[in-house]
Design a protein around this motif. Structure first.
Motif, short mmCIF file in Angstrom:
data_model
loop_
_atom_site.label_atom_id
_atom_site.label_comp_id
_atom_site.label_asym_id
_atom_site.label_seq_id
_atom_site.Cartn_x
_atom_site.Cartn_y
_atom_site.Cartn_z
N UNK A 80 0.85 -1.19 0.00
CA UNK A 80 0.00 0.00 0.00
C UNK A 80 0.88 1.24 0.00
N UNK A 81 0.49 2.22 -0.78
CA UNK A 81 1.26 3.46 -0.91
C UNK A 81 0.44 4.63 -0.34
N UNK A 82 1.05 5.38 0.59
CA UNK A 82 0.36 6.51 1.22
C UNK A 82 1.18 7.77 0.97
N UNK A 83 0.56 8.78 0.36
CA UNK A 83 1.25 10.03 0.05
C UNK A 83 0.46 11.20 0.62
N UNK A 84 1.12 12.03 1.43
CA UNK A 84 0.45 13.21 1.98
C UNK A 84 0.36 14.29 0.90
N UNK B 298 -11.75 0.87 4.51
CA UNK B 298 -11.80 1.02 5.96
C UNK B 298 -10.47 0.66 6.61
N UNK B 299 -9.93 -0.50 6.24
CA UNK B 299 -8.68 -0.96 6.86
C UNK B 299 -7.48 -0.12 6.44
N UNK B 300 -7.40 0.23 5.16
CA UNK B 300 -6.24 0.99 4.69
C UNK B 300 -6.25 2.42 5.21
N UNK B 301 -7.44 3.02 5.34
CA UNK B 301 -7.51 4.39 5.87
C UNK B 301 -7.13 4.41 7.35
N UNK B 302 -7.54 3.38 8.10
CA UNK B 302 -7.14 3.30 9.50
C UNK B 302 -5.64 3.09 9.63
N UNK B 303 -5.06 2.33 8.71
CA UNK B 303 -3.60 2.14 8.73
C UNK B 303 -2.89 3.46 8.47
N UNK B 304 -3.41 4.25 7.52
CA UNK B 304 -2.80 5.55 7.21
C UNK B 304 -2.88 6.48 8.42
N UNK B 305 -3.99 6.45 9.12
CA UNK B 305 -4.15 7.29 10.31
C UNK B 305 -3.17 6.87 11.40
N UNK B 306 -3.04 5.56 11.61
CA UNK B 306 -2.13 5.05 12.65
C UNK B 306 -0.67 5.34 12.30
N UNK C 79 -4.62 15.70 4.03
CA UNK C 79 -5.17 14.92 2.92
C UNK C 79 -4.10 13.93 2.46
N UNK C 80 -4.56 12.73 2.07
CA UNK C 80 -3.63 11.68 1.66
C UNK C 80 -4.14 10.98 0.40
N UNK C 81 -3.21 10.63 -0.46
CA UNK C 81 -3.49 9.81 -1.63
C UNK C 81 -3.09 8.39 -1.27
N UNK C 82 -4.03 7.46 -1.34
CA UNK C 82 -3.76 6.08 -0.94
C UNK C 82 -3.99 5.15 -2.12
N UNK C 83 -3.00 4.30 -2.38
CA UNK C 83 -3.08 3.34 -3.48
C UNK C 83 -2.93 1.93 -2.91
#
Length: 229
Positions: A1-5, A72-80, A14-18
């Protein structure tokens, strides 16, 4: 998973999540496998329906479940991972979600501010002391005691005396005309309390219970202008 602020302004983030397509396919296969264990279809024994057929009949529904779970799971991971404390639920916007391709979405949220506690160790507090006047204390005690007095009905009828609490109906007139606030029914009055204008309570004293009578009083000079004198 890729997370970019993509945004970091004050308390807004705001984050771009792939999410890779391999992850999506793995979740799809797992869910379809669960369905296959109990699925029924003409021509196949229960639990023996091929997964590729289930993908045709249940694919869209399963894809919706997988999308919801993955976001749901990936957004929670990004927050954590970013140590965020959201004020409300993040706003999710799907940018791209097609069969066989990566899932791309944007997450926007507002976070709680970081609060730095002040150093109170150097503060000095002054304990205030109140000196009470004995006369005021005694007066307050008397007021409290007076408010707690209990009225007991008379066992033997007699004329009204000072200190009695009477329940009266009255109608006041000035020059033969009734005036506002000059009428009441079932009013409790302690004789001698000074609750009414001078002369009113004194003229009740000596009368009997259930007796109707007239009282003549003169309004004080500092009373309402239209009644004074």
């Amino acid at each position: 998973m890729e997370i970019t602020e993509t945004k970091n302004e004050s308390l807004k983030r705001a984050y771009k999540i792939i999410v890779p397509t391999a992850d999506i396919e793995s979740r799809m296969a797992s869910r379809l496998g669960e369905i296959a264990r109990t699925a029924r279809m003409p021509g196949f024994r229960p639990g023996k329906v091929p997964v590729h057929l289930l993908r045709k009949t249940h694919g869209n529904a399963v894809m919706g479940e997988v999308l919801e779970q993955t976001v749901s799971e990936s957004s929670q991971s990004a927050i954590s991972e970013n140590d965020l404390r959201p004020v409300t639920q993040p706003k999710i916007e799907i940018d791209k979600f097609e069969d066989g391709e990566d899932l791309e979405y944007t997450m926007e949220l507002e976070i709680f501010p970081e609060i730095t506690l002040a150093d109170f160790s150097s503060l000095k507090l002054e304990r205030l002391k109140v000196s009470a006047n004995k006369e005021k204390i005694d007066a307050t005690i008397q007021q409290i005691a007076a408010s707690q007095k209990e009225s007991i009905p008379l066992e033997v009828k007699r004329n009204i005396e000072e200190g009695d609490v009477v329940v009266i109906d009255f109608l006041g007139r000035v020059n033969g005309e009734e005036f506002e606030g000059g009428k009441a029914e079932g009013y409790s009055l302690e004789i001698g309390s000074g609750s009414f204008i001078p002369g009113f309570e004194e003229q009740i004293t000596g009368h009997g219970l259930d007796e109707a009578f007239e009282i003549n009083v003169t309004f004080p000079e500092d009373y309402k202008e239209e009644f004074a004198g």
